[in-house]
Every structure is written in structure tokens, then in C-alpha cells.
Scaffold this active site. Structure first.
Site, PDB file in Angstrom:
ATOM      1  N   ASP A  15      32.362  84.225  35.821  1.00  0.00           N
ATOM      2  CA  ASP A  15      32.534  82.875  35.279  1.00  0.00           C
ATOM      3  C   ASP A  15      31.210  82.145  35.080  1.00  0.00           C
ATOM      4  OD1 ASP A  15      35.210  83.517  35.701  1.00  0.00           O
ATOM      5  OD2 ASP A  15      35.291  82.474  37.616  1.00  0.00           O
ATOM      6  N   GLU A 190      41.926  79.179  29.162  1.00  0.00           N
ATOM      7  CA  GLU A 190      41.283  78.558  30.317  1.00  0.00           C
ATOM      8  C   GLU A 190      39.813  78.309  29.989  1.00  0.00           C
ATOM      9  OE1 GLU A 190      41.710  81.339  33.524  1.00  0.00           O
ATOM     10  OE2 GLU A 190      40.668  82.930  32.481  1.00  0.00           O
TER      11      GLU A 190
END
Length: 544
Positions: A15, A190
Site C-alpha cells: 500500500d 478502495e
């Protein structure tokens, strides 16, 4: 121009959020259930990166004890306000995923320096996860978050919502505005990030789940609140460059979408940066699974060079959307040095832990870790099955062929006391080469214990006597195999401890997780919590 090799951050570094301030580049990555929380890396050339900080290290409000894995700290967003000269860190703390409720609390905090000190975290919302903060030209600040959908009959996982943040009041103001439910039909949207370029607001999201259908998706609007139009060639980066429909599909892994022709797998969750040379790059997560689809190294960070088209969309520099194993470096910027495999050598000679050490669930403190004249003393606490007070510290496994060695002195007096070298994925899945106590013969012995799906197995029925209660322990990984070995002192030859062990189960696919394999040292004591293990040194060596 020199090629940058991917992944730029090997091993457990998912991420990524990339940022440039001047000629300095920073990447923040998730840590999930590992403390101190959030890893920040620094680079001058986009190829060579150094771990420099853990922004949550001195934030007592962050308590990960009891966190279900892979809960904890998710998707940090690193940003910089040019008007106030402040760094901002925005992140999710995922508390629960049972019932698909995804109970998350979202925070932001600021600092004058990337090294801190950071302000006390400001609570934003609990509407979902993966928040990021955007600083507009007029000084207003906006948060975009995935609004997690829990209702039946509604599209999952939900919409991206836009909310204004007032730093003076320290809270969000106004009502959230839903600005998109996805720029593709891949579903599982997301990780939203907002950018501004040539009069457009660009919304970069991750779609397709965290697995083999992952992708970086781009949408844009003249108005920050939308409506947003999708790039006609979405996704702009992926490992699966063909169209597929998975809206409302909760499966994030999607192994059926594995692309054998892709140099990198699971490419997605992107973050955009412009360089001082006027060029553009996207940092994104990726994976390198072994045959049989076993991503033992977890999700890593890679980089792709991008260009703007005449009609205002981003494309990879080679014109495709398939993530590559290398990408062109910045024009006119020579790499400081060749990219080298990561090595950690620690004799515990400092009064603080090396930044590469992480601890699961609980924080490192003097209650169970103390520095001695000749190394590190660790007090045994709960077993590695626990999610509370675990005496374990580890660093990411960054290569498929890695040798890890440590020196240990430990004299147990009860069978429930153990200390040694550990390969660890989560509290249900690990391998432990340990010294323990043989009550029948009143001696210290060596063996290997395995945890697999929460079940405990002693792999070797024969315990190896260790007369001196001291040993050097070693594990060598070779793709999906690990060989444990030992010697009683530096003058002795290395001897195997049992046969090679299959470690393919310590992977995202087998565990249905998304963290990565760690290696480290640990101790437990279910007797009186009084035993101590003394570690003289620890060393990792990665071959390629």
C-alpha cells in the site's frame, strides 16, 4: 538513463503512498498488526530506498494488542501542504473484519519534519477505510475515503466519499458526497487519492481486489465533487490488462485471474508523484508468487514511469498498462548506486532497536526487552499463538534465497519455556527453531515447532541435546523450502535440524491474508514468565 528494478521495496511493504518534497522522495507503507506502525522510506533517485521512520512509534493512542490479522494499521497516506510546510499522515486503524463490518477508525496527524515529532492523531471518521488527504490550491483540505457498504442489495464494497477537513476545528465538516462507485467493472474499489493537474481533479483508486485482478484506475473531473469520468483505457496499471466483470464480488484474491505472462502480479493500489525533472511516476503494490501461486514475500512496492497524453490521461511510458519488472529512471539523474539485496546485521550494540525490527501486536519496551553488554535480553511471555503480549521481533523476508543466523544463550528449567529463531506470518502460522527443556534427561534441547492454521506440531520427534545451553541457529530459504540448522559454537560445523520444511503455506494465498513472511527472534514462557533469552547478534543475507 538507467533502469530502475522492481520491486523497489522488496518484501512486506504494501500500500505505498509516495511523496516528493524538493529533491527528497518518501514512501509510506502499511504495517497491519506490526509495531511501531507505518514505515517511511527515503530516496534521492527513486531506485535506492532507506527506512528512516515509524511515525506512530511515539503515539500511545495506537494499541494493536488483540488485533485480528490482518487488521491494524492500513493504507497510510503521506501528503505535504506547501502553504503551511507541514507533512500530513492519514491512516486507518482496522479493529475488526468479522461479519464483513470492517470496524475502522480513521485519523490524520501532522509534523514539520518527516522524522517527527508528529501531532496527536485527529479522529476523522469510521465510515470505511483507506482515507487520504488532499490540499487544494485555495488552502481547503479534503478527505476521500472508501465508504464501506454493509447493506444487503447495495453494491459492495461501496462508494468513494468526499468530505472537507478543517484543521483549525480538527474535524470533518459538512456532509459526505459520494463521488464514484468505480471507474471499471472490476469491483472491490478502495485506496482513493486525489491530485490536481492542468485544471482537472484526478481520482486514482485501486480496483479488482488486493489479489490477481488488482489495478490502478484513474478518473477525472473539473469539479472536486464530480461528476468523475473514467479514463477510456482504464485500468492504467495492472497485471491483468483485459476486461472482466466482478462488481459486487467480495473475493479479493481472485487466483483465477493470474496472468502467467505478467512480469509482476497483483499490480494495483497506486500513488502518483511528479519529479523535479518534470516527469511522473506511480508507486504501486505488486507480488512475485512462486509456482503454485504462493506469495511468501507478501505484497511489495514497485514503480512505473508515466506520461501525460495530449488529451490529459496518464499512460505508462511504454504505452501499455501491464506492470513491468523495470522502469526508466529519471532523465539526467544517475543512480547513486546499484540496487542491492537488503541485509540486516545487528549486534544489538545500540540502546535502541534498528528501524527494521517490528513487533506483532504489542510494542517493544523494557518490560520484555533490555540491552546487555553482549547483546539483547528477551523475557519470555505468551506463546506465538497469542495476539497480546508476545515476545517476538522480526524483519521482512526480502528474497527467495535468504540465510538468517542468530546467536542465542538460553537455559530453560521448564518444558513450557522456549527461545530461538522464527519464521512468522501471523499468530496461526509460523515455524520456530528453539531451545527448550527436556525434563526426563534434565537438559536443554533443540527442535523445530510448526504452527499451521492454528495447529501445533513438533516436527522432529528426537530432541537434540545442547549441553552448553548456547547455540548459533540458522535458517536458509530456497524458494518454498526452508532448512534449519545449528552449531554449538563458531568452531563447530553446521548441522541440519531435521529435513527441509515446505514454507509455501506461509503465503497470502494459503492463509487468505495480505501481509508477508517475517523472520526474527522470540521467546515464550508459560511457567512463571521469568526466563530470559540472550541474543548476541542477528544477521540476514539475501542472495539476489
Amino acid at each position: 538513463m538507467t533502469e530502475i528494478q522492481n520491486p523497489i521495496l522488496p518484501g512486506f511493504t504494501p500500500d505505498p503512498s509516495i511523496l516528493r518534497v524538493g529533491e527528497d522522495y518518501y514512501i509510506a507503507t502499511s504495517t497491519f498488526h506490526w509495531n511501531p506502525g507505518i514505515q517511511v522510506y527515503h530516496s534521492k533517485d527513486l531506485a535506492n530506498w532507506e527506512l528512516i521512520a515509524h511515525p506512530l512509534a511515539d503515539v500511545p493512542e495506537v494499541d494493536l494488542r488483540g488485533t485480528m490479522t490482518p487488521g491494524g494499521i492500513w493504507a497510510p497516506d503521506l501528503s505535504y501542504d506547501n502553504q503551511t510546510k507541514l507533512f500530513w499522515m492519514t491512516y486507518s486503524k482496522m479493529n475488526n473484519q468479522d461479519g464483513r463490518m470492517f470496524d475502522a477508525d480513521n485519523y490524520t496527524m501532522s509534523s514539520k519534519s518527516i522524522l517527527g515529532p508528529w501531532s496527536k492523531p485527529v479522529y476523522l471518521n469510521s465510515i470505511g477505510f483507506d482515507p487520504s488527504l488532499f490540499h487544494d490550491d485555495d488552502g481547503r483540505k479534503w478527505v476521500v475515503t472508501l465508504e464501506w457498504e454493509t447493506r444487503l442489495g447495495y453494491q459492495h464494497p461501496g462508494a468513494i466519499v468526499l468530505e472537507e477537513f478543517d484543521p483549525k476545528q480538527g474535524k470533518l465538516i459538512g456532509d459526505p458526497v459520494r463521488i464514484t462507485r468505480g471507474g471499471t467493472d472490476r469491483g472491490a474499489q478502495e485506496a482513493p487519492h486525489l491530485y490536481k493537474h492542468d485544471g482537472y481533479y484526478y481520482l486514482m483508486t485501486a480496483e479488482g481486489g488486493t489479489g490477481y485482478g488488482h489495478a490502478v484506475v484513474l478518473q477525472r473531473s473539473k469539479n472536486i465533487a464530480g461528476p468523475y469520468e473514467s479514463d477510456p483505457q482504464n485500468p492504467i496499471i495492472t497485471s491483468t490488462p483485459y476486461y472482466y466483470y466482478r462488481r459486487n464480488d467480495p473475493d479479493a484474491g481472485r487466483p483465477d485471474l493470474y496472468n502467467p505472462d505478467a512480469p509482476l502480479q497483483k499490480a494495483g493500489h497506486g500513488s502518483l508523484v511528479s519529479t523535479q525533472t518534470g516527469e511522473w511516476y506511480v508507486a504501486h503494490l505488486s507480488a512475485r508468487p512462486l509456482p503454485g501461486l504462493h506469495s511468501i514475500l507478501g505484497r511489495e512496492t514497485s514503480l512505473q514511469k508515466m506520461v501525460w497524453t495530449d488529451d490529459g490521461w496518464l499512460r505508462m511510458a511504454d504505452g501499455s498498462n501491464l506492470a513491468k519488472a523495470s522502469t526508466p529512471g529519471m532523465t539526467g539523474v544517475e543512480l547513486e548506486r546499484a540496487q542491492r539485496p537488503f541485509t540486516l546485521i545487528d549486534d544489538f550494540g545500540k540502546s535502541t532497536l534498528d528501524l527494521h525490527w517490528l513487533t506483532p501486536y504489542g510494542r517493544p519496551n523494557k518490560d520484555w526487552l533490555t540491552f546487555q553488554d553482549q547483546g539483547l535480553r528477551m523475557r519470555g511471555r505468551q506463546s506465538f499463538f497469542s495476539r497480546m503480549d508476545v515476545s517476538l521481533m522480526a524483519t521482512a523476508v526480502t528474497g527467495f534465497h535468504e540465510t538468517v543466523t542468530t546467536k542465542l544463550k538460553f537455559k530453560p528449567i521448564h518444558f513450557s519455556q522456549s527461545a530461538g529463531l522464527v519464521l512468522y506470518y501471523d499468530n496461526h502460522n509460523w515455524l520456530f527453531e528453539r531451545l527448550s527443556y527436556d525434563e526426563r534427561n534434565d537438559q536443554t534441547v533443540l527442535d523445530v515447532v510448526q504452527a499451521k492454521d492454528g495447529e501445533r506440531t513438533e516436527l522432529e520427534p528426537i530432541k537434540i541435546p545442547v549441553a552448553s545451553s548456547a547455540a548459533e541457529l540458522r535458517v536458509t530459504t530456497d524458494d518454498a523450502q526452508a532448512q534449519f540448522s545449528w552449531r554449538e559454537n563458531i568452531n563447530a560445523k553446521w548441522a541440519p535440524v531435521g529435513k527441509p520444511v515446505d514454507i509455501s503455506y506461509l503465503s497470502d494465498e494459503d492463509i487468505d491474508g495480505f501481509t508477508g513472511l517475517m523472520v526474527g527472534i522470540g521467546a515464550w514462557d508459560a511457567y512463571r514468565r521469568e526466563s530470559y533469552a540472550d541474543f548476541g547478534w542477528f544477521m540476514t543475507e539475501t542472495q539476489g
